[in-house]
Design an enzyme around this catalytic site. Structure first.
Site, PDB file in Angstrom:
ATOM      1  N   GLU A   1       0.912  -1.189  -0.030  1.00 11.76           N
ATOM      2  CA  GLU A   1       0.089   0.067  -0.019  1.00 11.76           C
ATOM      3  C   GLU A   1       0.818   1.108  -0.036  1.00 11.76           C
ATOM      4  OE1 GLU A   1      -3.877  -1.411   2.522  1.00 11.76           O
ATOM      5  OE2 GLU A   1      -2.200  -0.551   3.519  1.00 11.76           O
ATOM      6  N   CYS A   2       0.518   2.138  -0.846  1.00 12.40           N
ATOM      7  CA  CYS A   2       1.193   3.553  -1.034  1.00 12.40           C
ATOM      8  C   CYS A   2       2.766   3.463  -0.686  1.00 12.40           C
ATOM      9  CB  CYS A   2       0.400   4.360   0.273  1.00 12.40           C
ATOM     10  SG  CYS A   2       0.659   6.189  -0.113  1.00 12.40           S
ATOM     11  N   GLY A   3       3.167   3.830   0.421  1.00 16.02           N
ATOM     12  CA  GLY A   3       4.557   3.635   0.626  1.00 16.02           C
ATOM     13  C   GLY A   3       5.411   2.407   0.217  1.00 16.02           C
TER      14      GLY A   3
END
Length: 426
Positions: free
Chosen positions: A312-314
């Site tokens: 997710e994301c990072g």
């Protein structure tokens, strides 16, 4: 009680943490929740109360699940505090909406710098804008003196108590950056700051609490044991720390065993069936991540073995070929996904999202400053709840699944289990 404010920047997190710290010192068992999809404030609040902090959001989680979490907390706590988000009535699923739906009394933190009687006018407006809301009092922040506190208290209507008047002291402020406050572990003197903030709560008047409330018994069905026997390696360090405690609970409730590792310092993965790379701040640890070649190779080997990776994301950015920070420094990442990302100084996307996959809908949110450049074709694109948001692509490569989205697993446990259960089709 739910701690809200007329706007962001009034001191909600500092005051909520101070209340939790102070009452914990008094021997009370304190539980704290955070309104909305926030990862950073809960770290501060968890430190203050000594317990994990869970999110509450009617849209992302559903009202029944929010009620269940509050009921469970009430069974083990003397005091429950809920930090609001933005201003009391701001947003499509506001702090006021949450408080009203869950029958939680509201107190407002108001920055009293430069105000006297107008403080009471702001408080009166918040209390009466929505008459059916249980508004129980105000907390004055950044009060200049005992005389200032008296002026504020005398201006309030007789039926609106001043629950606390917190003296102004810059030493209790919490440092921030582009995604919000610093993380708890980065604030070396956090304990001293919170101890001082707790002391300041009683600078001029005794700290008061509203009357107790009761929560009805709510019990939702436990998720199916779809991950029984699975071992999930979860990245958790200064670069990857944006984790919902409820997501970890959900994975365990489905039978998974969780083990934690650090992409920053570990040279290999723990023995595991699947890997969970959450969001965080990889851009602040760019060279360290780039230099940890053994960990990057371990992730590549894990993927080549057909084992699941969910990011997710990072965590998603970490799996790309490269990442560039806001100062223009570029570093090589894992390279399991074709593409690169560049950090910007302005927000790229923010808001709640719904994602539709083969097993139905799951909800979450997006909040990032990076711009993605990739030729990869997403298998699905999320739908932004707000008109000014834009959809986020959800990518799949064999048993690897990734996106910018921070998803809330309990909204659809069966779907979430699929992120960790093994080989997928492209």
């Amino acid at each position: 009680m739910l701690i809200s404010a007329p706007a962001s920047g009034q001191g909600k997190t500092t005051v909520t943490a101070a209340l939790a710290y102070y009452h914990r010192q008094q021997g009370l068992r304190v539980r704290v929740f955070k309104t909305g999809p926030d990862f950073i404030d809960p770290q501060i609040l968890a430190y203050a109360c000594g317990q994990p902090v869970y999110q509450l959001d009617l849209w992302m989680m559903g009202e029944a699940h929010c009620r269940e979490l509050l009921f469970l907390a009430a069974g083990e706590a003397d005091l429950i505090l809920i930090e609001g988000v933005m201003g009391l009535f701001d947003g499509d699923s506001s702090s006021a909406d949450l408080a009203q739906a869950l029958a939680v009394p509201v107190a407002a933190v108001i920055d009293a710098q430069g105000m006297a009687q107008t403080f009471a006018a702001v408080a009166f407006g918040l209390a009466h804008y929505r008459p059916q809301l249980a508004f129980v009092g105000v907390i004055a922040n950044k009060v200049g003196s005992a005389g200032h506190a008296r002026l504020l208290q005398e201006a309030l209507p007789a039926d609106m108590p001043l629950l606390a008047a917190m003296s102004r002291d810059e030493a209790v402020g919490l440092p921030s950056r582009h995604l919000g406050l610093w993380q708890a572990e980065e604030i070396g003197d956090l304990d001293a700051r919170l101890a001082r903030a707790a002391e300041l709560l009683n600078s001029f008047t005794p700290c008061l609490l509203p009357e107790p409330v009761a929560f009805a018994n709510v019990s939702t069905n436990p998720p199916p044991r779809l991950l029984q026997g699975k071992r999930i390696a979860v990245a958790r360090d200064a670069a990857f720390s944006f984790l919902y405690q409820a997501n970890l609970d959900c994975l365990q409730a489905m039978g998974a065993e969780l083990v934690f590792f650090s992409p920053l310092v570990d040279g290999k993965l723990p023995e595991a069936d699947s890997v969970y790379l959450p969001g965080g701040y990889p851009e602040l640890h760019l060279q360290t991540l780039a230099d940890n070649v053994p960990m990057k190779q371990a992730l590549i080997d894990h993927h080549l073995a057909g084992k699941a990776i969910y990011a997710e994301c990072g965590g998603f950015l970490y799996l790309l070929e490269s990442l560039t920070d806001k100062d223009g420094h570029q570093a090589a990442m894992v390279g399991l996904l074709a593409g690169k990302a560049v950090m910007q100084t302005k927000l790229a996307n923010l808001g709640m999202h719904s994602l539709q996959l083969e097993l139905g809908e799951i909800r979450g949110h997006s909040f990032h400053f990076s711009k993605l450049d990739t030729a990869l074709k997403p298998i699905a694109v999320s739908t932004a709840q707000r008109s000014f948001g834009h959809g986020e692509g959800f990518f799949r490569s064999g048993s690897l699944q990734a996106s910018y989205l921070h998803l809330y697993f309990s909204y659809n446990p069966q779907l979430a289990a699929g992120f960790f259960s093994g080989l997928q089709s492209d």
